[in-house]
Design an enzyme around this catalytic site. Structure first.
Site, mmCIF file in Angstrom:
data_model
loop_
_atom_site.group_PDB
_atom_site.id
_atom_site.type_symbol
_atom_site.label_atom_id
_atom_site.label_comp_id
_atom_site.label_asym_id
_atom_site.label_seq_id
_atom_site.Cartn_x
_atom_site.Cartn_y
_atom_site.Cartn_z
ATOM 1 N N ASP A 101 0.868 -1.178 0.000
ATOM 2 C CA ASP A 101 0.000 0.000 0.000
ATOM 3 C C ASP A 101 0.906 1.229 0.000
ATOM 4 O O ASP A 101 1.581 1.518 0.985
ATOM 5 C CB ASP A 101 -0.910 -0.012 1.231
ATOM 6 N N LYS A 117 -6.581 10.089 -1.561
ATOM 7 C CA LYS A 117 -5.623 10.800 -0.744
ATOM 8 C C LYS A 117 -4.708 11.690 -1.600
ATOM 9 O O LYS A 117 -5.186 12.571 -2.292
ATOM 10 C CB LYS A 117 -4.839 9.799 0.100
#
Length: 386
Positions: free
Chosen positions: A180, A205
């Site tokens: 990730d 994000k």
């Protein structure tokens, strides 16, 4: 990119912009939003450019997926409706009932919930390891392990994993390494070049960067795995819509300059917090005393915009700091141009309460934005009571 253009530049900042062009007939310099569900066929089965239905493929999403692959140095990128939708597709592609996964002891709460409450019911086993220690990862492996899952930097404890070292551990066991890369972004860190098999992003994000879109992505350098993932993406259907794809494409153009500013501001914030009398600990990989600093310096261009810290006085004191902030907005998520503050134990990581992944009650997490650093420092000082 045409072969004749490849000699011009392969630098990240240039790829982020030039690898978005779909070269439409109009000459538009921004990829169009193809807000369309279906496409005219040139006879039965005669697809124009491979498009028939926008769940299967959409030109705006294709532009984003190609952009993501270029930025991560992969062969195939896939864009989803959210980061968790991307994770779900990946797990159902790679795993079968009876398989085993190693997950980090400081994983994002939503990822933990997916494993503990959803995937486990499907018959997939999982166990927790400190992924900052390759030996601990090796010890957690079983003959049934198919995936090793890593976040680096991790959420919210900012742990650092040596990607190359853990990639070798996974490879020796015949497992795939998933990284990730949401906190670092491909501008600061490129896991595929370090041995990872798949990179995961919450595009919500830093990649989107403006707190106005929800999305997720998978990128791989394995062409066959890319095809398998694309099959499941189409079969399951949680794809990124065209407008969401367009918003993320807008975000990736400025990713490099934003991440430079995020990292610069976060470094100043972390330094101030280390000297504040009410702060008992600061978690930021850019600090020399951080246990993962040397590894982070080796595999990252800079240390990112996320900072966590612990407050004297326990949980209630941490909550009060969050409530007193004024420039920092109290809210979940991260990676936007604006600074955010939150209490992980009660907010983003409430789902891990009582588990091996439970976060400290006195922890505050910051997503440091691109505002003037002096204003951010002053706000934190008043929130802490100076």
């Amino acid at each position: 990119m045409p072969m004749s253009d490849r000699h011009i530049s392969q630098h990240f900042e240039t790829l982020a912009i030039t690898r978005q062009h779909r070269r439409p007939l109009t000459g538009a310099v921004v990829p169009p939003i193809y807000q369309v569900s279906t496409y005219k066929q040139d006879g039965v089965g005669g697809l124009r450019g491979g498009y028939e239905y926008s769940r299967s493929a959409n030109p705006t999403r294709t532009a984003l997926e190609e952009n993501l692959a270029a930025l991560e140095g992969g062969r195939r990128g896939l864009a989803f409706a959210s980061g968790l939708a991307a994770e779900d597709c990946l797990l159902r592609t790679l795993l079968s009932p009876g398989d085993h996964v190693v997950i980090p002891n400081d994983a994002y709460g939503g990822t933990f919930r997916l494993f503990a409450k959803v995937v486990a019911r499907w018959g997939v086993e999982w166990s927790v390891a400190d992924t900052s220690d390759p030996a601990a990862v090796r010890a957690a492996l079983t003959p049934k392990t198919k995936v090793v899952w890593v976040e680096t930097p991790s959420n919210p404890l900012l742990g650092i994993t040596d990607i190359a070292a853990v990639a070798q551990v996974a490879r020796d066991a015949g497992a795939r390494l998933v990284v990730d890369n949401t906190f670092a972004t491909p501008y600061l860190q490129q896991p595929l070049s370090l041995g990872a098999d798949v990179v995961v992003h919450s595009l919500t994000k830093y990649m989107g960067g403006h707190s106005d879109v929800v999305g997720g992505a998978l990128i791989t350098d394995d062409a066959d795995l890319g095809e398998e993932l694309a099959f499941h993406q189409n079969a399951m259907g949680a794809v990124a819509g065209p407008f969401d794809s367009w918003l993320v494409l807008r975000g990736t153009k400025t990713l490099s300059v934003r991440m430079d500013r995020h990292s610069e501001n976060a470094t100043k914030v972390a330094d101030m917090l280390t000297r504040h009398p009410r702060v008992t600990g600061v978690l930021y990989p850019g600090l020399p005393e951080h246990p993962g600093h040397e590894v982070a310096a080796k595999q990252m261009k800079a240390f990112g915009g996320m900072v966590s810290f612990r407050v004297e006085g326990g949980e209630q004191a941490a909550v009060e700091v969050c409530n007193r902030a004024k420039v920092f907005t109290l809210g979940e998520s991260l990676g936007g141009v604006e600074s955010l503050i939150e209490h992980p134990g009660r907010m983003t990581h409430a789902s891990v309460a009582g588990s091996a992944l439970e976060v400290p009650a006195d922890l505050v997490r910051l997503s440091v934005g691109i505002e003037n650093a002096d204003d951010l420092l002053e706000d934190l000082q008043q929130a802490l009571g100076r």
